[in-house]
Write a protein that holds these residues in place. Structure first.
Motif, PDB file in Angstrom:
ATOM      1  N   GLY A  17       0.788  -1.226   0.000  1.00  0.00           N
ATOM      2  CA  GLY A  17       0.000   0.000   0.000  1.00  0.00           C
ATOM      3  C   GLY A  17       0.821   1.278   0.000  1.00  0.00           C
ATOM      4  N   THR A  18       2.045   1.204   0.543  1.00  0.00           N
ATOM      5  CA  THR A  18       2.845   2.430   0.680  1.00  0.00           C
ATOM      6  C   THR A  18       4.182   2.377  -0.047  1.00  0.00           C
ATOM      7  OG1 THR A  18       4.009   1.720   2.697  1.00  0.00           O
ATOM      8  CG2 THR A  18       1.853   2.800   2.974  1.00  0.00           C
ATOM      9  N   GLY A  19       4.580   1.181  -0.477  1.00  0.00           N
ATOM     10  CA  GLY A  19       5.865   1.060  -1.158  1.00  0.00           C
ATOM     11  C   GLY A  19       7.042   0.902  -0.218  1.00  0.00           C
ATOM     12  N   ARG A  20       6.800   0.879   1.085  1.00  0.00           N
ATOM     13  CA  ARG A  20       7.868   0.695   2.080  1.00  0.00           C
ATOM     14  C   ARG A  20       7.397  -0.271   3.161  1.00  0.00           C
ATOM     15  NH1 ARG A  20      11.643   4.397   0.908  1.00  0.00           N
ATOM     16  NH2 ARG A  20      10.975   6.395   0.024  1.00  0.00           N
ATOM     17  N   ASP A  34      11.950   7.211  13.386  1.00  0.00           N
ATOM     18  CA  ASP A  34      12.977   7.336  14.430  1.00  0.00           C
ATOM     19  C   ASP A  34      13.922   8.487  14.107  1.00  0.00           C
ATOM     20  OD1 ASP A  34      12.012   5.247  15.950  1.00  0.00           O
ATOM     21  OD2 ASP A  34      13.399   3.760  15.117  1.00  0.00           O
ATOM     22  N   ALA A  35      14.350   8.560  12.842  1.00  0.00           N
ATOM     23  CA  ALA A  35      15.276   9.624  12.421  1.00  0.00           C
ATOM     24  C   ALA A  35      14.652  11.000  12.583  1.00  0.00           C
ATOM     25  CB  ALA A  35      15.704   9.408  10.968  1.00  0.00           C
ATOM     26  N   GLU A  81      11.140   0.070   7.384  1.00  0.00           N
ATOM     27  CA  GLU A  81      11.605   1.288   6.710  1.00  0.00           C
ATOM     28  C   GLU A  81      10.891   2.523   7.241  1.00  0.00           C
ATOM     29  OE1 GLU A  81      12.835   0.314   2.221  1.00  0.00           O
ATOM     30  OE2 GLU A  81      10.850  -0.458   2.757  1.00  0.00           O
ATOM     31  N   TRP A  82       9.562   2.414   7.448  1.00  0.00           N
ATOM     32  CA  TRP A  82       8.825   3.552   7.998  1.00  0.00           C
ATOM     33  C   TRP A  82       9.288   3.863   9.420  1.00  0.00           C
ATOM     34  CZ3 TRP A  82       7.048   6.858   4.989  1.00  0.00           C
ATOM     35  CH2 TRP A  82       6.386   6.528   3.806  1.00  0.00           C
ATOM     36  N   TYR A 111       3.654   2.077  14.578  1.00  0.00           N
ATOM     37  CA  TYR A 111       4.865   2.660  15.150  1.00  0.00           C
ATOM     38  C   TYR A 111       4.719   2.815  16.664  1.00  0.00           C
ATOM     39  CZ  TYR A 111       8.688   5.965  15.947  1.00  0.00           C
ATOM     40  OH  TYR A 111       9.824   6.591  16.412  1.00  0.00           O
ATOM     41  N   GLU A 112       3.588   3.319  17.101  1.00  0.00           N
ATOM     42  CA  GLU A 112       3.366   3.497  18.540  1.00  0.00           C
ATOM     43  C   GLU A 112       3.368   2.152  19.258  1.00  0.00           C
ATOM     44  OE1 GLU A 112       0.782   7.606  18.713  1.00  0.00           O
ATOM     45  OE2 GLU A 112      -0.270   5.755  18.202  1.00  0.00           O
ATOM     46  N   GLN A 113       2.776   1.133  18.640  1.00  0.00           N
ATOM     47  CA  GLN A 113       2.786  -0.204  19.243  1.00  0.00           C
ATOM     48  C   GLN A 113       4.210  -0.740  19.329  1.00  0.00           C
ATOM     49  OE1 GLN A 113       0.112  -2.189  16.553  1.00  0.00           O
ATOM     50  NE2 GLN A 113      -1.703  -1.682  17.756  1.00  0.00           N
ATOM     51  N   GLU A 114       4.972  -0.586  18.254  1.00  0.00           N
ATOM     52  CA  GLU A 114       6.345  -1.100  18.184  1.00  0.00           C
ATOM     53  C   GLU A 114       7.260  -0.404  19.187  1.00  0.00           C
ATOM     54  OE1 GLU A 114       9.558  -3.381  16.640  1.00  0.00           O
ATOM     55  OE2 GLU A 114       7.411  -3.574  16.238  1.00  0.00           O
ATOM     56  N   ARG A 115       7.059   0.905  19.363  1.00  0.00           N
ATOM     57  CA  ARG A 115       7.937   1.700  20.241  1.00  0.00           C
ATOM     58  C   ARG A 115       7.394   1.849  21.652  1.00  0.00           C
ATOM     59  NH1 ARG A 115      10.667   0.355  16.578  1.00  0.00           N
ATOM     60  NH2 ARG A 115      11.907   1.699  15.200  1.00  0.00           N
ATOM     61  N   GLY A 116       6.256   1.219  21.936  1.00  0.00           N
ATOM     62  CA  GLY A 116       5.700   1.268  23.284  1.00  0.00           C
ATOM     63  C   GLY A 116       5.082   2.600  23.650  1.00  0.00           C
TER      64      GLY A 116
END
Length: 198
Positions: free
Chosen positions: A35-38, A48-49, A42-43, A82-87
Motif C-alpha cells: 500500500g505504501t511502497g515501504r 525514528d530519524a 523502513e517507515w 509505530y506506537e505499538q512497536e515503540r511502546g
C-alpha cells in the motif's frame, strides 16, 4: 515518494484490534508494503530519524502526510503500528484496548438547566433520547448506545460562578483511527450549545 491511492478498502494494517498472531502481523506488513511502497521497518527507521517517539499521535500522522506524502488512511495505520512497536500509548486508549474521546466546554447556566438543554440538543448527534439519565443536582449524566456499539456519556458538573463544565465522552471505539474523526464530530456537535458559550 508519490502519493498512493489505495482502493482496497478495509482497515489499515495493524489497526484491526488488539493482539493478533504472527500470521496476522506478516499480512499487515505485506499490506503495508504493497500500500505504501515501504516496509514497516523502513517507515519506523524514518520516523525514528525524525524523532517521532517525542511526538503526539496527531503529530506523527501529520509528519507522514506532510513530509513523506503518505495518504492519511495509511498514515494512521503506520502511526498506530509505530506506537505499538515503540511502546507509545495511543491517545484515549482504555485498559480493555478500546478508545475513548472526551470533548468539553464551559457553558453558562445552572447544572440541571444546562443538562436538560444539552440532552435535548445532543439527541440529534446521538440519534434519539438517552437510555439512562441520572439527575443529580450537581453532576447529572445521560448515557446513550450509538451505532457500532459506541457509548456516549453527557456529564454536567457545577463549578464556581455562573458556568458549568459540560462534556461528551464517546467510548468503546474499537479502532484507533476512529479517534480523530470522533473528536472532530464531538467538537462539531457542541455547536448546538454555542448560545451558552459566552
Amino acid at each position: 515518494m508519490p502519493r498512493r491511492k489505495d482502493g482496497s478498502g478495509g482497515v489499515p494494517p495493524g489497526t484491526g484490534g488488539v493482539g493478533g498472531g504472527r500470521d496476522e502481523q506478516r499480512l499487515s506488513d505485506a499490506r503495508l508494503g504493497s500500500g505504501t511502497g515501504r516496509s514497516a521497518a523502513e517507515w519506523f527507521a524514518r520516523l525514528d530519524a525524525a524523532g517521532a517517539t517525542r511526538l503526539s499521535h496527531e503529530q506523527i500522522s501529520r509528519l507522514l502526510v506532510d513530509e513523506f506524502e503518505v495518504v492519511p488512511w495509511w498514515a494512521e495505520g503506520i502511526t498506530v503500528r509505530y506506537e505499538q512497536e515503540r511502546g507509545v500509548e495511543p491517545p484515549g486508549r482504555q485498559p480493555d484496548g478500546s478508545y475513548a474521546v472526551t470533548v468539553g466546554r464551559s457553558l453558562r447556566g445552572g447544572a440541571l438547566e444546562l443538562f436538560d438543554l444539552a440532552v435535548a440538543r445532543f439527541a440529534g448527534y446521538a440519534g434519539g433520547p438517552p437510555e439512562v439519565v441520572t439527575r443529580s443536582a450537581t453532576h447529572p449524566t445521560a448515557d446513550w448506545t450509538l451505532a457500532h456499539g459506541d457509548t456516549l456519556r453527557l456529564r454536567v458538573m457545577s463549578t464556581a460562578g455562573p458556568k458549568c463544565s459540560v462534556s461528551l465522552t464517546q467510548g468503546s471505539l474499537r479502532l484507533p483511527e476512529r479517534v480523530q474523526p470522533v473528536k472532530e464530530g464531538l467538537t462539531r456537535a457542541f455547536g448546538v450549545m454555542s448560545d451558552r458559550q459566552n
